[in-house]
Write an enzyme that holds these catalytic residues in place. Structure first.
Site, short mmCIF file in Angstrom:
data_model
loop_
_atom_site.label_atom_id
_atom_site.label_comp_id
_atom_site.label_asym_id
_atom_site.label_seq_id
_atom_site.Cartn_x
_atom_site.Cartn_y
_atom_site.Cartn_z
N ASP A 49 3.04 -2.59 5.10
CA ASP A 49 3.04 -2.37 6.54
C ASP A 49 1.96 -3.28 7.12
O ASP A 49 0.80 -3.23 6.68
CB ASP A 49 2.68 -0.92 6.87
CG ASP A 49 3.75 0.07 6.47
OD1 ASP A 49 4.73 -0.33 5.82
OD2 ASP A 49 3.60 1.27 6.79
N SER B 141 -7.33 -4.92 5.80
CA SER B 141 -7.20 -5.91 4.75
C SER B 141 -6.05 -6.86 5.04
O SER B 141 -5.35 -6.72 6.03
CB SER B 141 -6.97 -5.20 3.40
OG SER B 141 -7.96 -4.21 3.20
#
Length: 294
Positions: free
Chosen positions: A112, A255
């Protein structure tokens, strides 16, 4: 000094609003006092301390406010009671919560995220501007010889925000190499940060090569970020892998995953190409079709 205010404006206008993470980072990076605080936060010992706190039961007080603020559906999680914030952050979803497109020639998202795709014209002289952060493929890999194999190919950048699902999968089947780890400071990969820092040269990252039957040899890289304690990959040695198999997860923080694709091997969907040309990120989900193997 802000290098390019318009780049930030475009992202805020077109990419489904400004996240809490963006607002906090703008506060930190936007003034001298904030940057002094950030300089302390990115020290490795501080990141480790924060990581340890996130593993304690005390950190559970942060879970419910975060779920409510970000409208996270925990009904699709394998459990809804968590031992710590990190336990919640690396939560697993029930089987089927993320459908993996298994069409033979399909190329799917590993996570995602917000996706941007860039052409690689030169691996040593060409600098890529990803929301004002400049780097070369060679400096990203710290391997000039390896980088040359990706000249003429594409760099796929999947940027995860703190409210995204932080487990990721293999998006192709093939033979994985041993994992290479590059140490660095834990630093944010959010575009706001790149107004002030060359972020990729400061981040810890891990990557492997995946040799596939039809899509060439893909470089699959994870980049750690501000206050992320670890990149946790399931395999660190050479092994066979399958599309849809879980590859690993990030611990607390935002991230990035980067895929390097060789020339003429994978074509992104037209809407992703068009958005990338306009410097607009495309929101994608794990397992979603994002391109085709040629």
């Amino acid at each position: 000094m802000i290098k390019n205010k318009y780049a930030i404006y475009k992202r805020s206008k077109h990419n489904e609003g400004v996240s809490t993470q963006d607002r906090v980072l703008r506060l930190l990076y936007g003034n001298r006092a904030g940057r002094m605080v950030l300089g302390w936060l990115i020290r490795p010992e501080v990141s480790k301390l924060v990581g340890r706190f996130m593993d304690t039961g005390l950190s559970r007080i942060m879970i419910n406010p975060f779920i409510k603020k970000n409208d996270i559906d925990i009904s699709v999680c394998q459990k809804n009671e968590f031992d710590s914030y990190n336990d919640f952050f690396k939560r697993k979803l029930v089987p089927g919560a993320r459908a993996i497109d298994m069409i033979d020639e399909g190329f799917v998202s590993p996570c995602d995220s917000r996706l941007t795709v860039y052409d690689i014209e030169d691996t040593e002289r060409q600098t890529f501007n990803i929301k004002d952060s400049e780097y070369t493929v060679a400096s990203l890999l710290r391997d000039k010889k390896l980088a040359r194999h990706y000249r003429g190919g594409k760099l796929w950048l999947f940027r995860l925000c703190v409210d995204d699902y932080h487990r990721y999968i293999y998006n192709v089947s093939g033979k994985q190499s041993d994992v290479r780890r590059i140490e660095g400071l834990y630093h944010t990969v959010n575009p706001i940060a790149s107004e002030y820092y060359d972020i990729y040269k400061e981040n810890t990252r891990e990557y492997c090569l995946i040799r596939t039957q039809d899509a060439g040899t893909i470089i699959d890289m994870e980049v750690g970020a501000l206050l992320v304690g670890r990149i946790v990959n399931r395999y660190v040695d050479s092994t066979d892998v399958r599309r849809g198999e879980e590859k690993g997860y990030f611990e607390f923080g935002g991230s990035t995953i980067i895929l390097l694709i060789q020339k003429d091997k994978v074509a992104p969907l037209d809407r992703i190409v068009e958005n990338s040309r306009k410097d607009i990120e495309t929101r994608v989900r794990q397992g979603e079709l994002v391109g085709y193997v040629r």
